[in-house]
Design a protein around this motif. Structure first.
Motif, PDB file in Angstrom:
ATOM      1  N   ASN A   1       0.484  -1.104  -0.327  1.00  9.57           N
ATOM      2  CA  ASN A   1      -0.399  -0.108   0.415  1.00  9.57           C
ATOM      3  C   ASN A   1       0.616   1.767  -0.009  1.00  9.57           C
ATOM      4  OD1 ASN A   1      -2.405   1.401   0.110  1.00  9.57           O
ATOM      5  ND2 ASN A   1      -2.733   1.330   2.144  1.00  9.57           N
ATOM      6  N   ILE A   2       1.961   1.170   0.905  1.00 17.97           N
ATOM      7  CA  ILE A   2       3.272   2.835   0.855  1.00 17.97           C
ATOM      8  C   ILE A   2       3.337   2.676  -0.623  1.00 17.97           C
ATOM      9  CG2 ILE A   2       5.029   3.176   1.754  1.00 17.97           C
ATOM     10  CD1 ILE A   2       4.372   2.094   4.319  1.00 17.97           C
ATOM     11  N   LEU A   3       4.072   1.085  -1.219  1.00 19.84           N
ATOM     12  CA  LEU A   3       4.459   1.865  -2.427  1.00 19.84           C
ATOM     13  C   LEU A   3       4.134   1.975  -3.310  1.00 19.84           C
ATOM     14  CD1 LEU A   3       7.266  -1.890  -2.384  1.00 19.84           C
ATOM     15  CD2 LEU A   3       8.564   0.468  -2.200  1.00 19.84           C
ATOM     16  N   LEU A   4       2.620   1.749  -3.015  1.00 18.07           N
ATOM     17  CA  LEU A   4       1.716   2.231  -4.387  1.00 18.07           C
ATOM     18  C   LEU A   4       1.544   3.647  -4.707  1.00 18.07           C
ATOM     19  CD1 LEU A   4      -0.769  -1.169  -4.347  1.00 18.07           C
ATOM     20  CD2 LEU A   4       0.707  -0.308  -6.374  1.00 18.07           C
ATOM     21  N   GLY A   5       1.885   4.351  -3.024  1.00 18.64           N
ATOM     22  CA  GLY A   5       0.865   5.514  -2.869  1.00 18.64           C
ATOM     23  C   GLY A   5       2.826   6.093  -3.950  1.00 18.64           C
ATOM     24  N   SER A   6       1.767   7.748  -3.277  1.00 18.99           N
ATOM     25  CA  SER A   6       2.980   8.534  -3.977  1.00 18.99           C
ATOM     26  C   SER A   6       3.686   9.250  -3.018  1.00 18.99           C
ATOM     27  CB  SER A   6       1.966   9.470  -4.368  1.00 18.99           C
ATOM     28  OG  SER A   6       1.315  10.552  -3.647  1.00 18.99           O
ATOM     29  N   GLY A   7       4.271   8.354  -1.652  1.00 19.20           N
ATOM     30  CA  GLY A   7       5.252   9.650  -0.470  1.00 19.20           C
ATOM     31  C   GLY A   7       6.654   8.918  -1.042  1.00 19.20           C
ATOM     32  N   PRO A   8       7.723   9.316   0.179  1.00 23.29           N
ATOM     33  CA  PRO A   8       8.649   9.305   0.103  1.00 23.29           C
ATOM     34  C   PRO A   8       8.921   7.768  -0.006  1.00 23.29           C
ATOM     35  CG  PRO A   8       7.912  10.798   1.957  1.00 23.29           C
ATOM     36  CD  PRO A   8       6.989  10.427   1.076  1.00 23.29           C
ATOM     37  N   SER A   9       8.539   7.065   0.951  1.00 26.62           N
ATOM     38  CA  SER A   9       9.013   5.900   0.390  1.00 26.62           C
ATOM     39  C   SER A   9       8.471   4.976  -0.834  1.00 26.62           C
ATOM     40  CB  SER A   9       8.487   5.211   1.473  1.00 26.62           C
ATOM     41  OG  SER A   9       8.610   5.471   3.002  1.00 26.62           O
ATOM     42  N   ALA A  10       7.724   5.907  -1.337  1.00 30.26           N
ATOM     43  CA  ALA A  10       7.602   5.414  -2.904  1.00 30.26           C
ATOM     44  C   ALA A  10       8.227   5.785  -4.078  1.00 30.26           C
ATOM     45  CB  ALA A  10       5.786   5.419  -3.505  1.00 30.26           C
ATOM     46  N   ARG A  11       8.036   6.988  -3.683  1.00 32.69           N
ATOM     47  CA  ARG A  11       9.825   7.536  -5.171  1.00 32.69           C
ATOM     48  C   ARG A  11      10.590   7.416  -4.506  1.00 32.69           C
ATOM     49  NH1 ARG A  11       5.878  12.089  -2.610  1.00 32.69           N
ATOM     50  NH2 ARG A  11       8.385  12.777  -1.431  1.00 32.69           N
ATOM     51  N   ASN A  12      11.147   6.495  -3.462  1.00 29.44           N
ATOM     52  CA  ASN A  12      12.889   6.627  -3.746  1.00 29.44           C
ATOM     53  C   ASN A  12      12.260   4.815  -3.637  1.00 29.44           C
ATOM     54  OD1 ASN A  12      14.153   8.622  -2.310  1.00 29.44           O
ATOM     55  ND2 ASN A  12      13.395   7.891  -0.645  1.00 29.44           N
ATOM     56  N   ALA A  13      11.672   4.152  -4.381  1.00 31.71           N
ATOM     57  CA  ALA A  13      11.401   2.927  -4.170  1.00 31.71           C
ATOM     58  C   ALA A  13      11.240   2.797  -6.200  1.00 31.71           C
ATOM     59  CB  ALA A  13       9.959   2.037  -3.707  1.00 31.71           C
ATOM     60  N   ALA A  14      10.991   4.416  -6.386  1.00 31.38           N
ATOM     61  CA  ALA A  14      11.695   4.216  -7.791  1.00 31.38           C
ATOM     62  C   ALA A  14      11.996   4.311  -8.089  1.00 31.38           C
ATOM     63  CB  ALA A  14       9.810   4.566  -8.017  1.00 31.38           C
ATOM     64  N   LYS A  15      13.568   5.038  -8.199  1.00 30.58           N
ATOM     65  CA  LYS A  15      14.085   5.213  -8.357  1.00 30.58           C
ATOM     66  C   LYS A  15      15.185   4.225  -8.939  1.00 30.58           C
ATOM     67  CE  LYS A  15      15.243   9.401  -5.463  1.00 30.58           C
ATOM     68  NZ  LYS A  15      16.032   9.913  -4.666  1.00 30.58           N
ATOM     69  N   ILE A  16      15.785   4.900 -10.250  1.00 28.77           N
ATOM     70  CA  ILE A  16      17.032   3.998 -10.828  1.00 28.77           C
ATOM     71  C   ILE A  16      18.352   4.477 -11.234  1.00 28.77           C
ATOM     72  CG2 ILE A  16      14.999   2.438 -11.999  1.00 28.77           C
ATOM     73  CD1 ILE A  16      15.762   4.725 -13.928  1.00 28.77           C
ATOM     74  N   PHE A  17      18.296   5.860 -10.814  1.00 29.48           N
ATOM     75  CA  PHE A  17      19.511   5.954  -9.883  1.00 29.48           C
ATOM     76  C   PHE A  17      19.127   6.611  -9.137  1.00 29.48           C
ATOM     77  CE2 PHE A  17      18.358   6.219 -15.025  1.00 29.48           C
ATOM     78  CZ  PHE A  17      19.693   5.879 -15.343  1.00 29.48           C
ATOM     79  N   CYS A  18      21.331   7.079  -8.616  1.00 31.40           N
ATOM     80  CA  CYS A  18      21.106   7.407  -6.922  1.00 31.40           C
ATOM     81  C   CYS A  18      20.884   9.693  -6.996  1.00 31.40           C
ATOM     82  CB  CYS A  18      21.773   7.456  -6.186  1.00 31.40           C
ATOM     83  SG  CYS A  18      23.678   7.601  -6.390  1.00 31.40           S
ATOM     84  N   ASP A  19      20.752   9.928  -6.332  1.00 27.85           N
ATOM     85  CA  ASP A  19      20.830  11.639  -6.228  1.00 27.85           C
ATOM     86  C   ASP A  19      22.033  12.067  -6.609  1.00 27.85           C
ATOM     87  OD1 ASP A  19      18.706  11.344  -4.822  1.00 27.85           O
ATOM     88  OD2 ASP A  19      19.417  12.205  -2.840  1.00 27.85           O
ATOM     89  N   ARG A  20      23.095  11.328  -7.018  1.00 32.30           N
ATOM     90  CA  ARG A  20      24.909  11.866  -7.988  1.00 32.30           C
ATOM     91  C   ARG A  20      24.797  10.980  -8.990  1.00 32.30           C
ATOM     92  NH1 ARG A  20      26.940  11.062  -2.646  1.00 32.30           N
ATOM     93  NH2 ARG A  20      27.516  13.438  -1.756  1.00 32.30           N
ATOM     94  N   GLY A  21      23.473  10.695  -9.639  1.00 33.33           N
ATOM     95  CA  GLY A  21      23.468   9.766 -10.641  1.00 33.33           C
ATOM     96  C   GLY A  21      23.787   8.345 -11.167  1.00 33.33           C
TER      97      GLY A  21
END
Length: 160
Positions: free
Chosen positions: A89-109
């Motif tokens: 439920n958390i991962l299907l949402g739009s909160g920070p946890s869901a956004r981070n889980a969807a990342k395919i690149f770290c903050d440095r690229g």
């Protein structure tokens, strides 16, 4: 619950619903600011949970939650509700946890997959290139501090 009690509850429940153009059954009764609420036997229950339970004839399994597939919190349409785990439920949402889980690149690229991905025991995903860079930087600082301490111990009187 007797069949009569169930019928009264369903009538009371459906009296507070308006179907909109998207197929959502929009709750018109009380809510807590986000989710529909209903008083039942002196307890407050969530409308979407009650709708799901009435439709499926059983309680929600422990460790599970009801997810709004339509992403409309006031919707009580059983066809728009799924029983899923809290994590899902958390991962299907739009909160920070869901956004981070969807990342395919770290903050440095750097790529956040394959050989460059470490998953910590707590579930956090870590970029190995960034982690190794932080470790090298920390080790270098410790080495300099150790050398300074040794130099001061050897030349301490000269600096006083």
């Amino acid at each position: 619950m007797t069949p009569d009690e169930r019928e009264r509850l369903e009538r009371r429940f459906t009296a507070k619903i308006v179907v909109d153009g998207t197929g959502c059954h929009m709750w018109q009764g009380a809510h807590n600011g986000r989710y529909p609420t209903l008083s039942l036997n002196g307890r407050t229950v969530y409308g979407h949970q009650l709708a799901w339970t009435l439709e499926h004839g059983r309680a929600i399994r422990p460790g599970h939650q009801i997810d709004h597939t339509c992403r409309t919190p006031l919707c009580v349409n059983p066809d728009h509700l799924d029983e899923i785990t809290r994590r899902m439920n958390i991962l299907l949402g739009s909160g920070p946890s869901a956004r981070n889980a969807a990342k395919i690149f770290c903050d440095r690229g750097h790529p956040l997959f394959g050989d460059n991905l470490y998953t910590a025991p707590n579930g956090w995903r870590v970029c190995i290139m960034c982690r190794d860079g932080r470790n090298r930087k920390y080790a270098a600082k410790r080495k300099v501090a150790k050398l300074e301490t040794a130099w001061l111990a050897e030349h301490g009187e000269a600096t006083a």
